[in-house]
Design an enzyme around this catalytic site. Structure first.
Site: not given
Length: 126
Positions: A68, A73, A88
């Site tokens: 995934s 940030h 996943c």
């Protein structure tokens, strides 16, 4: 679809400023950390922002994983970072690798405080 989503808001980070500002360094760290924890990097994109006066103003980036993604940030002016990691568990349980990677990423920024959540995702309906 079954997977694990880990998210965190990091505050009062005491890491070197370069960890929050240097796009290339952050991209290398994130991709390398994913690989070291046994996850499969299939791509990455990191972008460095600048302020209106041309000064470095943070980085946003994503490592795309076969399992995934990892997204980071940074807000250097706030000494803050957000982290989003989803894996996943289709072909195997990646939860342990995800938790270890998550801990590695959080430690990299040396936060004074952390707000984190863990969400089980995608349970199949029968």
């Amino acid at each position: 679809m079954h997977g694990l989503h880990l998210i965190a808001d990091l505050h009062d980070c005491t890491c070197p400023a370069a960890h929050l500002l240097d796009r290339a360094m952050l991209a290398h760290f994130c991709a390398d950390a994913c690989r070291r924890h046994g996850l499969t990097v299939v791509g990455e994109l990191f972008h460095a922002f600048t302020s209106p006066d041309g000064e470095p103003a943070g980085v946003t980036g994503t490592v795309v994983l076969a399992e995934s993604h990892l997204a980071v940030h940074t807000w250097p002016e706030l000494r803050a970072v957000t982290v989003d990691l989803y894996v996943c568990n289709y072909s195997g349980d990646n939860s342990t690798a995800a938790r270890r990677l998550f801990d590695t990423v959080l430690a990299h920024f040396a936060p004074g405080s952390v707000d984190k959540k863990e969400v089980a995702r995608g349970h199949l309906r029968i």
